[in-house]
Write a protein that holds these residues in place. Sequence first.
Motif, PDB file in Angstrom:
ATOM      1  N   VAL B  37       1.159  -1.125   0.022  1.00 38.93           N
ATOM      2  CA  VAL B  37       0.036  -0.307   0.059  1.00 38.93           C
ATOM      3  C   VAL B  37       0.484   1.266   0.324  1.00 38.93           C
ATOM      4  O   VAL B  37       2.170   1.268   0.663  1.00 38.93           O
ATOM      5  CB  VAL B  37      -0.871   0.058   1.380  1.00 38.93           C
ATOM      6  N   PHE B  38       0.497   2.110  -1.021  1.00 40.15           N
ATOM      7  CA  PHE B  38       1.049   3.602  -0.642  1.00 40.15           C
ATOM      8  C   PHE B  38       0.173   4.240  -0.133  1.00 40.15           C
ATOM      9  O   PHE B  38      -0.748   4.294   0.443  1.00 40.15           O
ATOM     10  CB  PHE B  38       0.598   4.440  -2.168  1.00 40.15           C
ATOM     11  N   ALA B  39       0.593   5.012   1.668  1.00 40.83           N
ATOM     12  CA  ALA B  39       0.468   5.372   2.273  1.00 40.83           C
ATOM     13  C   ALA B  39       1.207   6.909   3.306  1.00 40.83           C
ATOM     14  O   ALA B  39       2.280   6.457   2.895  1.00 40.83           O
ATOM     15  CB  ALA B  39       0.306   4.474   3.707  1.00 40.83           C
ATOM     16  N   PRO B  40       0.360   8.103   2.870  1.00 41.29           N
ATOM     17  CA  PRO B  40      -1.124   8.220   2.727  1.00 41.29           C
ATOM     18  C   PRO B  40      -1.015   7.704   0.659  1.00 41.29           C
ATOM     19  O   PRO B  40      -0.385   8.164  -0.201  1.00 41.29           O
ATOM     20  CB  PRO B  40      -1.358   9.414   2.761  1.00 41.29           C
ATOM     21  N   SER B  41      -2.270   7.459   0.054  1.00 37.99           N
ATOM     22  CA  SER B  41      -3.148   7.261  -0.535  1.00 37.99           C
ATOM     23  C   SER B  41      -3.034   8.182  -1.421  1.00 37.99           C
ATOM     24  O   SER B  41      -3.161   7.775  -2.947  1.00 37.99           O
ATOM     25  CB  SER B  41      -3.618   5.999  -0.845  1.00 37.99           C
ATOM     26  N   GLU B  42      -3.423   9.365  -0.426  1.00 41.57           N
ATOM     27  CA  GLU B  42      -3.883  10.443  -1.885  1.00 41.57           C
ATOM     28  C   GLU B  42      -2.897  11.411  -0.806  1.00 41.57           C
ATOM     29  O   GLU B  42      -3.153  11.245   0.484  1.00 41.57           O
ATOM     30  CB  GLU B  42      -4.827  10.760  -1.582  1.00 41.57           C
ATOM     31  N   ILE B  43      -2.068  12.582  -1.363  1.00 42.38           N
ATOM     32  CA  ILE B  43      -1.151  13.139  -0.789  1.00 42.38           C
ATOM     33  C   ILE B  43      -1.813  14.742  -1.483  1.00 42.38           C
ATOM     34  O   ILE B  43      -1.827  14.600  -2.974  1.00 42.38           O
ATOM     35  CB  ILE B  43       0.188  12.915  -0.888  1.00 42.38           C
ATOM     36  N   ARG B  44      -1.697  16.302  -0.481  1.00 42.54           N
ATOM     37  CA  ARG B  44      -2.087  17.412  -1.382  1.00 42.54           C
ATOM     38  C   ARG B  44      -0.357  17.994  -1.207  1.00 42.54           C
ATOM     39  O   ARG B  44      -0.154  17.966   0.047  1.00 42.54           O
ATOM     40  CB  ARG B  44      -3.362  17.826  -1.222  1.00 42.54           C
ATOM     41  N   VAL B  45      -0.120  18.711  -2.121  1.00 47.70           N
ATOM     42  CA  VAL B  45       1.126  19.321  -1.853  1.00 47.70           C
ATOM     43  C   VAL B  45       1.488  20.886  -2.383  1.00 47.70           C
ATOM     44  O   VAL B  45      -0.025  21.174  -4.098  1.00 47.70           O
ATOM     45  CB  VAL B  45       2.408  18.679  -2.438  1.00 47.70           C
ATOM     46  N   GLU B  46       2.305  22.059  -2.434  1.00 44.29           N
ATOM     47  CA  GLU B  46       2.523  22.592  -3.288  1.00 44.29           C
ATOM     48  C   GLU B  46       3.251  22.413  -4.409  1.00 44.29           C
ATOM     49  O   GLU B  46       4.278  21.661  -3.803  1.00 44.29           O
ATOM     50  CB  GLU B  46       2.279  24.742  -2.381  1.00 44.29           C
ATOM     51  N   THR B  47       3.310  23.295  -5.042  1.00 40.88           N
ATOM     52  CA  THR B  47       4.006  23.375  -6.581  1.00 40.88           C
ATOM     53  C   THR B  47       5.844  23.630  -5.228  1.00 40.88           C
ATOM     54  O   THR B  47       6.429  24.218  -5.312  1.00 40.88           O
ATOM     55  CB  THR B  47       4.178  24.021  -7.687  1.00 40.88           C
ATOM     56  N   GLY B  48       6.674  22.253  -6.126  1.00 38.13           N
ATOM     57  CA  GLY B  48       7.881  22.951  -5.364  1.00 38.13           C
ATOM     58  C   GLY B  48       8.818  21.602  -4.636  1.00 38.13           C
ATOM     59  O   GLY B  48       9.336  22.054  -4.096  1.00 38.13           O
ATOM     60  N   MET B 101      -1.509  -1.536  -6.135  1.00 32.26           N
ATOM     61  CA  MET B 101      -0.605  -0.820  -5.343  1.00 32.26           C
ATOM     62  C   MET B 101      -1.037   1.018  -6.271  1.00 32.26           C
ATOM     63  O   MET B 101      -0.518   1.355  -7.086  1.00 32.26           O
ATOM     64  CB  MET B 101       0.389  -0.815  -5.130  1.00 32.26           C
ATOM     65  N   THR B 102      -2.106   1.905  -6.018  1.00 30.36           N
ATOM     66  CA  THR B 102      -2.305   2.508  -6.580  1.00 30.36           C
ATOM     67  C   THR B 102      -2.370   4.018  -5.842  1.00 30.36           C
ATOM     68  O   THR B 102      -2.232   4.295  -4.378  1.00 30.36           O
ATOM     69  CB  THR B 102      -3.618   3.077  -7.283  1.00 30.36           C
ATOM     70  N   GLY B 103      -1.977   5.321  -6.224  1.00 33.16           N
ATOM     71  CA  GLY B 103      -1.947   6.058  -5.023  1.00 33.16           C
ATOM     72  C   GLY B 103      -1.914   7.771  -6.310  1.00 33.16           C
ATOM     73  O   GLY B 103      -1.829   7.791  -7.456  1.00 33.16           O
ATOM     74  N   LYS B 104      -2.304   8.652  -5.406  1.00 34.64           N
ATOM     75  CA  LYS B 104      -2.642   9.806  -6.208  1.00 34.64           C
ATOM     76  C   LYS B 104      -1.961  11.604  -5.433  1.00 34.64           C
ATOM     77  O   LYS B 104      -1.915  10.931  -4.369  1.00 34.64           O
ATOM     78  CB  LYS B 104      -4.346  10.645  -6.325  1.00 34.64           C
ATOM     79  N   VAL B 105      -1.662  11.718  -6.265  1.00 37.09           N
ATOM     80  CA  VAL B 105      -0.755  13.362  -5.797  1.00 37.09           C
ATOM     81  C   VAL B 105      -1.125  14.002  -6.485  1.00 37.09           C
ATOM     82  O   VAL B 105      -1.779  14.804  -7.345  1.00 37.09           O
ATOM     83  CB  VAL B 105       0.897  13.320  -6.156  1.00 37.09           C
TER      84      VAL B 105
END
Lengths: 309, 115
Positions: B37-48, B101-105
């Motif tokens: 598993v990718f953890a966290p499977s969804e992550i929010r980041v700023e550019t850079g 196994m999937t994830g999102k940024v």
Amino acid sequence: MINDLHSPDRRRALKCMAWGGSGVLWTLVGGVPASKLVGAAHGGTTKGFSFVQISDTHIGFDKAANNDVAGTLSETLAKIGGLSERPAFLLHTGDITHLSKPKEFDDADQLIGASRLAVHRVPGEHDVLDERTGEAYLARYGKGTRGDGWYSFDAGGAHFIGLVNVLRLEGTGLGRLGAEQLAWLAADLAARSASTPIVIFAHMPLWTIAGEWGWGTQDSAQALQLLTRFGSVTILNGHIHQIAQKVEGNLVFHTARSTAFPQPEPRTAKAPGPKVVPAEQLRSFLGLTSVTIRGGAHRLAIADTTLAR
Amino acid sequence: MSKPAFAIASALAFVGVLVASISHAGNERTIDIGDFVFAPSEIRVETGARIVFVNHDDTPHNVVDRNGAFRSKALDTGESFSIVFDKPGEITYFCGLHPQMTGKVIVTPRSDRQG
């Protein structure tokens, strides 16, 4: 498709599974395949064309589940060498190596080459981890193949087809054959009569055994549709490191054990992956699986027995 | 075969999204890979922001962009892969060995609250 892994019979059969180094001896009698586990084949008197299937040798793996995968492969090959009837060839259904490193391929070639048997193979996902995603595998083994390494040949009265379902994945969670390979398969099969026994081999299962673990192929139904007119179709896979079998009409599905390490049964663990068992069990659980495919009714007879003594 | 052309195209696309030089100290997030598993499977980041994938499983994994923009090498146990995205957007990825196994940024524009 129906997943019969969790039927009572399947559970009972899985409990009889033997972990560790093992191969499956396949015999063609009149072009109809039958199999038995290598360790049990010494006393076999079946006459006909035979070959051995091994899978998931994972040369280079050195973790707790088995820190001597070269040794268990050698043991497997020694058992094959001791067969009373020399098989026509070895069929390796992928994950030859663990990380696609050149030395891992070299070591595998050296070990398997010592058997002096011809080898037919397809890649597993662990064999295409080079920078160019499978080109190293093709450079080494791709002569005479098409596309990403698929091919066919005739032997023992049957038509053998090696498929590649570990490349060009789309993130759907399963393996993939792809349109180009399916078109080639259709053309290849078109030239065969319906009475020709067909043996398909690929790394990932061509039936969905555990979708949540990726144990299936997203477009396998399109391939299987092409096989419906044939009287005898045997589909051999690896990848899941345990035996699973299913008969569906004229199709007989069979996945082989690994020679390197076991994986858990679906839904018995949080995730797939190398399963650590007591060291003394890794070999003592070597077992015997007899599988017979009866040509007329296409019925699969299975018997699993451990080899512990 | 078209693989060389594909590789070049992928490399160009990769350069388009990967600008390591603009990663900011302290602006790093880790995605742990464990139990397939990718953890966290969804992550929010700023550019850079730098994103670091670390494999804790005893089997290799990699990180593959669903749109083909990047593909990490196979990460054996304890190995890591880092990437920096310089454009806002959603990146979905999976493991090329275990595609379940999937994830999102999710990359949002960087707020310039720091000089």
